[in-house]
Structure formats: C-alpha cells, structure tokens
Design a protein around this motif. Structure first.
Motif, PDB file in Angstrom:
ATOM      1  N   PRO A  87       0.836  -1.191   0.000  1.00 18.60           N
ATOM      2  CA  PRO A  87       0.000   0.000   0.000  1.00 18.60           C
ATOM      3  C   PRO A  87       0.874   1.246   0.000  1.00 18.60           C
ATOM      4  O   PRO A  87       2.047   1.198   0.394  1.00 18.60           O
ATOM      5  N   GLY A  88       0.303   2.361  -0.440  1.00 17.31           N
ATOM      6  CA  GLY A  88       1.017   3.628  -0.435  1.00 17.31           C
ATOM      7  C   GLY A  88       1.044   4.257   0.946  1.00 17.31           C
ATOM      8  O   GLY A  88       0.445   3.753   1.900  1.00 17.31           O
ATOM      9  N   SER A  89       1.717   5.385   1.045  1.00 17.64           N
ATOM     10  CA  SER A  89       1.904   6.034   2.341  1.00 17.64           C
ATOM     11  C   SER A  89       0.974   7.220   2.580  1.00 17.64           C
ATOM     12  O   SER A  89       0.908   7.728   3.699  1.00 17.64           O
ATOM     13  N   VAL A  90       0.243   7.663   1.574  1.00 14.06           N
ATOM     14  CA  VAL A  90      -0.619   8.835   1.709  1.00 14.06           C
ATOM     15  C   VAL A  90      -2.074   8.379   1.760  1.00 14.06           C
ATOM     16  O   VAL A  90      -2.544   7.701   0.848  1.00 14.06           O
ATOM     17  N   THR A  91      -2.776   8.743   2.829  1.00 14.95           N
ATOM     18  CA  THR A  91      -4.192   8.386   2.914  1.00 14.95           C
ATOM     19  C   THR A  91      -5.010   9.318   2.023  1.00 14.95           C
ATOM     20  O   THR A  91      -4.662  10.487   1.835  1.00 14.95           O
ATOM     21  N   VAL A  92      -6.078   8.778   1.458  1.00 14.74           N
ATOM     22  CA  VAL A  92      -6.921   9.518   0.528  1.00 14.74           C
ATOM     23  C   VAL A  92      -8.347   9.519   1.052  1.00 14.74           C
ATOM     24  O   VAL A  92      -8.885   8.464   1.424  1.00 14.74           O
ATOM     25  N   THR A  93      -8.969  10.684   1.067  1.00 15.40           N
ATOM     26  CA  THR A  93     -10.361  10.818   1.491  1.00 15.40           C
ATOM     27  C   THR A  93     -11.277  10.203   0.437  1.00 15.40           C
ATOM     28  O   THR A  93     -11.118  10.482  -0.758  1.00 15.40           O
ATOM     29  N   PRO A  94     -12.235   9.367   0.847  1.00 11.41           N
ATOM     30  CA  PRO A  94     -13.171   8.794  -0.125  1.00 11.41           C
ATOM     31  C   PRO A  94     -14.012   9.890  -0.793  1.00 11.41           C
ATOM     32  O   PRO A  94     -14.574  10.745  -0.100  1.00 11.41           O
ATOM     33  N   THR A 180      -8.734   7.225   7.485  1.00 10.30           N
ATOM     34  CA  THR A 180      -8.217   8.241   8.407  1.00 10.30           C
ATOM     35  C   THR A 180      -8.914   8.158   9.764  1.00 10.30           C
ATOM     36  O   THR A 180      -8.267   8.340  10.799  1.00 10.30           O
ATOM     37  N   THR A 181     -10.198   7.857   9.772  1.00  6.03           N
ATOM     38  CA  THR A 181     -10.930   7.708  11.035  1.00  6.03           C
ATOM     39  C   THR A 181     -10.380   6.532  11.826  1.00  6.03           C
ATOM     40  O   THR A 181     -10.214   6.603  13.052  1.00  6.03           O
ATOM     41  N   VAL A 182     -10.073   5.450  11.134  1.00  4.56           N
ATOM     42  CA  VAL A 182      -9.514   4.258  11.780  1.00  4.56           C
ATOM     43  C   VAL A 182      -8.128   4.557  12.346  1.00  4.56           C
ATOM     44  O   VAL A 182      -7.831   4.267  13.510  1.00  4.56           O
ATOM     45  N   LEU A 183      -7.269   5.137  11.534  1.00  5.48           N
ATOM     46  CA  LEU A 183      -5.896   5.409  11.969  1.00  5.48           C
ATOM     47  C   LEU A 183      -5.861   6.414  13.114  1.00  5.48           C
ATOM     48  O   LEU A 183      -5.050   6.283  14.039  1.00  5.48           O
ATOM     49  N   ASN A 184      -6.742   7.406  13.082  1.00  5.70           N
ATOM     50  CA  ASN A 184      -6.808   8.376  14.176  1.00  5.70           C
ATOM     51  C   ASN A 184      -7.208   7.709  15.472  1.00  5.70           C
ATOM     52  O   ASN A 184      -6.719   8.055  16.547  1.00  5.70           O
ATOM     53  N   ARG A 185      -8.105   6.735  15.414  1.00  4.28           N
ATOM     54  CA  ARG A 185      -8.550   6.044  16.608  1.00  4.28           C
ATOM     55  C   ARG A 185      -7.399   5.293  17.299  1.00  4.28           C
ATOM     56  O   ARG A 185      -7.293   5.280  18.532  1.00  4.28           O
ATOM     57  N   PHE A 186      -6.524   4.676  16.504  1.00  2.87           N
ATOM     58  CA  PHE A 186      -5.455   3.869  17.085  1.00  2.87           C
ATOM     59  C   PHE A 186      -4.101   4.581  17.116  1.00  2.87           C
ATOM     60  O   PHE A 186      -3.136   4.044  17.650  1.00  2.87           O
ATOM     61  N   GLY A 187      -4.015   5.759  16.514  1.00  7.56           N
ATOM     62  CA  GLY A 187      -2.757   6.478  16.493  1.00  7.56           C
ATOM     63  C   GLY A 187      -1.694   5.811  15.657  1.00  7.56           C
ATOM     64  O   GLY A 187      -0.510   5.832  15.992  1.00  7.56           O
ATOM     65  N   GLY A 188      -2.105   5.222  14.545  1.00  8.17           N
ATOM     66  CA  GLY A 188      -1.169   4.468  13.724  1.00  8.17           C
ATOM     67  C   GLY A 188      -1.055   4.991  12.309  1.00  8.17           C
ATOM     68  O   GLY A 188      -1.731   5.930  11.915  1.00  8.17           O
TER      69      GLY A 188
END
Length: 193
Positions: A87-94, A180-188
């Motif tokens: 996977p890439g390193s930049v998250t993308v908003t749906p 992004t919501t998932v990663l924010n929840r776990f700080g990852g």
C-alpha cells in the motif's frame, strides 16, 4: 504504533463483537477457515491489542476496527505479488467516482468506484444491529462474505489507503469506513514496506 507492527482488521473479526479480551491470541488462518479448535501452537500470529467497541443501542458507530500486535517476525505489509503489492503512504479521502481496489480473503483482488459517501447504514451482527455513520460504498460486485478487514486502496500504481471494508450486501456492495478515522482512533499509520 510506537515502532511496533500490528494487524489491522475489524472488531467483529479480531475482537468477536466486543467479546474478546485484550491479549487474546489471534490465529491465521482463522478458526472459521480451519474448523479446528486447537491450532494455536502452529497458527498464532498476534495478540489482540485494542478495539473500538461496537454499540448496538442505536447510537452512532464510526468504525468497526481492531488491532493486534504481531507475535511473529514472519510478516509482510504487501499483498501477494499477483495482486497489488505494497500500500502507499498517503491516505486519501473517499470521494464520489474515486477508483478503488482491495484484496479480500474470499474475492481476492477486485476493483470498483465509490458510488456513495457519508453513508448512514444499519449493519446486522450476531449480537444486534449497529448504526454506522460517515461510511462510503463502492459499486456492486466488490465483496463477498469473508472479505471483512480488507484494506481499500486507490486503483492506481501508488495504492494509497482510503478505507477499511467491514460489511457488505448480498449483491456485493461493500460498506467501508474511511481509513483516516480508523488510523486516528489507534494512532497508527499504514505499513508501506
């Protein structure tokens, strides 16, 4: 998270709809696939570390997600070479019409476009119905039962993460939460190599 590697999946996959205890053993292949009660010695890969509790009381859920700390060093962040690789390193908003793909346990590599964003949907689980808000849905024929926990990435050569698949309809329409919501929840962050 803190320099350690974790499995990212769904609460209903790793934490059994809130029933699992932190530290519980995670095996791969899963118990459902092996149909065997005792393969812990050979198949343990992680320990459950955290999960977002599912709420079945009609209040809003935003993600169905859990993480487990790897207990083995035999890991890779990449999909199999015949799929898309890392996977890439930049998250993308749906966003509407964004091209996406995922690799799932049942359907393997599938591609689609996003057909709906900011979706509110009720999802039936073994222990009740959970209301989710802020989800997105791809076009049909993207998923089948068993694909839960698939990372959804852009359908480009950079494979940037956009969501986490957690449910689907009988016609193959997936329900995903924004990554992004998932990663924010776990700080990852998503492992990219």
């Amino acid at each position: 998270i803190g320099g350690a590697d974790y499995i990212l999946s769904n609460n209903h996959v790793l934490a059994r709809e809130n029933l699992a205890a932190i530290g519980e053993d995670i095996v791969q292949p899963g118990r459902y696939d092996i149909q065997c009660a005792d393969h812990l010695a050979t198949d343990k890969v992680a320990d459950l570390s955290d999960f977002e509790p599912l709420k079945f009381d009609g209040t809003n859920n935003y993600i169905d997600a859990a993480i487990a700390l790897y207990s083995t060093s035999d890991i890779s962040c990449a999909t199999l070479p015949t799929f898309y690789g890392f996977p890439g390193s930049v998250t993308v908003t749906p966003t509407l019409s964004l091209g996406i793909k995922k690799v799932g346990r049942t359907t393997e590599l599938t591609a689609a476009t996003i057909s709906a964003v900011n979706v509110t949907v009720n999802v039936g689980y073994t222990h009740g119905t959970a209301k989710f808000v802020g989800c997105f849905m791809p076009t049909r024929k993207f998923t089948k039962a068993g694909d839960s926990g698939s990372l959804v990435v852009t359908n480009t050569s950079v494979n940037n993460p956009t969501g986490l698949l957690f449910a689907g309809t009988k016609t193959g329409e997936a329900i995903c939460c924004p990554i992004t919501t998932v990663l924010n929840r776990f700080g990852g962050i998503i492992c990219t190599q």
